[in-house]
Design a protein around this motif. Sequence first.
Motif, PDB file in Angstrom:
ATOM      1  N   MET A   1       5.471  12.193   3.334  1.00 30.07           N
ATOM      2  CA  MET A   1       4.922  11.065   3.576  1.00 30.07           C
ATOM      3  C   MET A   1       4.825  10.886   5.467  1.00 30.07           C
ATOM      4  SD  MET A   1       4.098   9.186   1.048  1.00 30.07           S
ATOM      5  CE  MET A   1       4.141   7.402   1.754  1.00 30.07           C
ATOM      6  N   THR A   2       5.767  11.318   5.956  1.00 24.45           N
ATOM      7  CA  THR A   2       5.756  11.363   7.346  1.00 24.45           C
ATOM      8  C   THR A   2       4.812  12.378   7.961  1.00 24.45           C
ATOM      9  OG1 THR A   2       8.332  10.763   7.720  1.00 24.45           O
ATOM     10  CG2 THR A   2       7.183  11.945   9.597  1.00 24.45           C
ATOM     11  N   ALA A   3       4.652  13.564   7.485  1.00 24.39           N
ATOM     12  CA  ALA A   3       3.724  14.759   7.848  1.00 24.39           C
ATOM     13  C   ALA A   3       2.244  14.023   7.447  1.00 24.39           C
ATOM     14  CB  ALA A   3       4.006  15.807   7.141  1.00 24.39           C
ATOM     15  N   SER A   4       2.131  13.624   6.566  1.00 24.78           N
ATOM     16  CA  SER A   4       0.707  13.057   5.996  1.00 24.78           C
ATOM     17  C   SER A   4      -0.086  12.210   7.145  1.00 24.78           C
ATOM     18  CB  SER A   4       0.763  12.239   4.723  1.00 24.78           C
ATOM     19  OG  SER A   4       1.166  10.946   4.872  1.00 24.78           O
ATOM     20  N   GLY A   5       0.745  11.430   7.824  1.00 27.84           N
ATOM     21  CA  GLY A   5       0.255  10.633   8.974  1.00 27.84           C
ATOM     22  C   GLY A   5      -0.327   9.259   8.157  1.00 27.84           C
TER      23      GLY A   5
ATOM     24  N   GLU B   1       0.958   6.126  10.465  1.00 29.70           N
ATOM     25  CA  GLU B   1       0.016   5.729  11.763  1.00 29.70           C
ATOM     26  C   GLU B   1      -1.262   5.134  11.162  1.00 29.70           C
ATOM     27  OE1 GLU B   1       1.913   8.727  11.056  1.00 29.70           O
ATOM     28  OE2 GLU B   1       3.432   8.569  12.498  1.00 29.70           O
ATOM     29  N   THR B   2      -1.607   5.621  10.095  1.00 33.88           N
ATOM     30  CA  THR B   2      -3.166   4.936   9.643  1.00 33.88           C
ATOM     31  C   THR B   2      -3.121   3.623   9.262  1.00 33.88           C
ATOM     32  OG1 THR B   2      -3.571   7.191   8.635  1.00 33.88           O
ATOM     33  CG2 THR B   2      -4.948   5.233   7.895  1.00 33.88           C
ATOM     34  N   LEU B   3      -1.782   3.325   8.880  1.00 32.76           N
ATOM     35  CA  LEU B   3      -1.655   1.689   8.644  1.00 32.76           C
ATOM     36  C   LEU B   3      -1.137   1.024   9.931  1.00 32.76           C
ATOM     37  CD1 LEU B   3       0.318   1.881   5.157  1.00 32.76           C
ATOM     38  CD2 LEU B   3      -2.098   1.217   5.527  1.00 32.76           C
ATOM     39  N   GLY B   4      -0.571   1.732  10.505  1.00 29.71           N
ATOM     40  CA  GLY B   4       0.075   1.051  11.727  1.00 29.71           C
ATOM     41  C   GLY B   4       1.147   0.087  11.513  1.00 29.71           C
TER      42      GLY B   4
ATOM     43  N   LYS C   1       0.789  -1.116  -0.130  1.00 28.74           N
ATOM     44  CA  LYS C   1       0.085   0.007  -0.093  1.00 28.74           C
ATOM     45  C   LYS C   1       0.758   1.450  -0.040  1.00 28.74           C
ATOM     46  CE  LYS C   1      -4.002  -1.936   2.319  1.00 28.74           C
ATOM     47  NZ  LYS C   1      -4.823  -2.037   3.711  1.00 28.74           N
ATOM     48  N   VAL C   2       2.090   1.107   0.682  1.00 32.30           N
ATOM     49  CA  VAL C   2       2.782   2.485   0.893  1.00 32.30           C
ATOM     50  C   VAL C   2       3.342   2.567  -0.499  1.00 32.30           C
ATOM     51  CG1 VAL C   2       4.903   3.210   1.880  1.00 32.30           C
ATOM     52  CG2 VAL C   2       3.232   2.202   3.394  1.00 32.30           C
ATOM     53  N   LYS C   3       3.958   1.515  -1.039  1.00 32.46           N
ATOM     54  CA  LYS C   3       4.675   1.522  -2.426  1.00 32.46           C
ATOM     55  C   LYS C   3       3.559   2.165  -3.291  1.00 32.46           C
ATOM     56  CE  LYS C   3       7.812  -1.201  -4.140  1.00 32.46           C
ATOM     57  NZ  LYS C   3       8.407  -2.319  -4.603  1.00 32.46           N
ATOM     58  N   ASN C   4       2.440   1.547  -3.489  1.00 31.31           N
ATOM     59  CA  ASN C   4       1.287   1.995  -4.619  1.00 31.31           C
ATOM     60  C   ASN C   4       1.061   3.701  -4.087  1.00 31.31           C
ATOM     61  OD1 ASN C   4       1.286  -0.150  -5.750  1.00 31.31           O
ATOM     62  ND2 ASN C   4      -0.317  -1.052  -4.707  1.00 31.31           N
ATOM     63  N   TYR C   5       1.037   3.886  -2.800  1.00 34.33           N
ATOM     64  CA  TYR C   5       0.768   5.552  -2.593  1.00 34.33           C
ATOM     65  C   TYR C   5       2.006   6.364  -3.282  1.00 34.33           C
ATOM     66  CZ  TYR C   5      -0.358   9.652   0.216  1.00 34.33           C
ATOM     67  OH  TYR C   5      -0.760  10.666   0.659  1.00 34.33           O
TER      68      TYR C   5
ATOM     69  N   PHE D   1       8.073   1.133   6.948  1.00 34.05           N
ATOM     70  CA  PHE D   1       7.451   2.264   5.898  1.00 34.05           C
ATOM     71  C   PHE D   1       8.451   3.020   5.303  1.00 34.05           C
ATOM     72  CE2 PHE D   1       6.112   6.711   5.930  1.00 34.05           C
ATOM     73  CZ  PHE D   1       4.869   6.556   5.174  1.00 34.05           C
ATOM     74  N   TYR D   2       9.645   3.312   5.690  1.00 34.81           N
ATOM     75  CA  TYR D   2      10.590   4.075   5.243  1.00 34.81           C
ATOM     76  C   TYR D   2      11.304   2.992   4.095  1.00 34.81           C
ATOM     77  CZ  TYR D   2       9.569   7.693   8.395  1.00 34.81           C
ATOM     78  OH  TYR D   2       8.880   8.901   9.019  1.00 34.81           O
ATOM     79  N   LEU D   3      11.440   1.880   4.507  1.00 32.71           N
ATOM     80  CA  LEU D   3      11.876   0.985   3.145  1.00 32.71           C
ATOM     81  C   LEU D   3      10.879   1.060   1.911  1.00 32.71           C
ATOM     82  CD1 LEU D   3      13.031  -2.035   5.400  1.00 32.71           C
ATOM     83  CD2 LEU D   3      14.516  -0.575   3.839  1.00 32.71           C
ATOM     84  N   ALA D   4       9.847   0.856   2.315  1.00 33.40           N
ATOM     85  CA  ALA D   4       8.778   0.981   1.217  1.00 33.40           C
ATOM     86  C   ALA D   4       8.924   2.078   0.231  1.00 33.40           C
ATOM     87  CB  ALA D   4       7.244   0.816   1.714  1.00 33.40           C
ATOM     88  N   VAL D   5       8.676   3.327   1.315  1.00 31.76           N
ATOM     89  CA  VAL D   5       9.060   4.716   0.248  1.00 31.76           C
ATOM     90  C   VAL D   5      10.014   4.542  -0.667  1.00 31.76           C
ATOM     91  CG1 VAL D   5       9.461   6.901   0.701  1.00 31.76           C
ATOM     92  CG2 VAL D   5       7.858   5.822   2.035  1.00 31.76           C
ATOM     93  N   PHE D   6      11.462   4.464   0.083  1.00 34.52           N
ATOM     94  CA  PHE D   6      12.772   4.414  -0.805  1.00 34.52           C
ATOM     95  C   PHE D   6      12.671   3.356  -1.763  1.00 34.52           C
ATOM     96  CE2 PHE D   6      13.973   7.310   2.504  1.00 34.52           C
ATOM     97  CZ  PHE D   6      14.268   8.502   1.994  1.00 34.52           C
ATOM     98  N   ASP D   7      12.104   2.120  -1.595  1.00 29.59           N
ATOM     99  CA  ASP D   7      11.976   1.013  -2.498  1.00 29.59           C
ATOM    100  C   ASP D   7      11.198   1.645  -3.775  1.00 29.59           C
ATOM    101  OD1 ASP D   7      12.171  -1.399  -3.627  1.00 29.59           O
ATOM    102  OD2 ASP D   7      10.815  -2.347  -2.726  1.00 29.59           O
TER     103      ASP D   7
END
Length: 134
Positions: free
Chosen positions: A63-67, A70-73, A35-39, A79-85
């Motif tokens: 991405m951090t500021a969007s919250g 926390e929504t996904l838990g 979900k994070v990668k798709n976002y 989370f950051y691995l997915a973002v940078f991936d």
Amino acid sequence: MPQDKICKTVHQYSRGPVSREDMQKLLEVAEDYRKVKNYVYAHFGGIGSLSKLYPGYTVQNEMTASGYRETLGLPSVYFYLAVFDALGDIKSQWTRTKTKLTRQISRNENLTEEEKHYLRFVIKVSNAFEAALN
């Protein structure tokens, strides 16, 4: 197979089978990772986000500021691995696009050497490339 699907064979190398509870937790983490990668693909994969891709901390901060984490838990490590991936994938797609453009410029017989040089310069300088696209 549809173009939007990727099949991978996953091998588990462990001493024993993973318990049902652990496997369920792993599947939940994998789903949130997806979900994070798709976002990231949806929000930062376009032309308008070229300036945010390098080095990528702008995207991380947004991405951090969007919250969304926390929504996904989802734990911050994943989370950051997915973002940078996802950012790595987007960057490599832009690199392939620039390479194809450079190849096409070299093959185009209707351009003068000066025009080819100028176009290669625009592709090479990120700010100029971004400005030309936007």
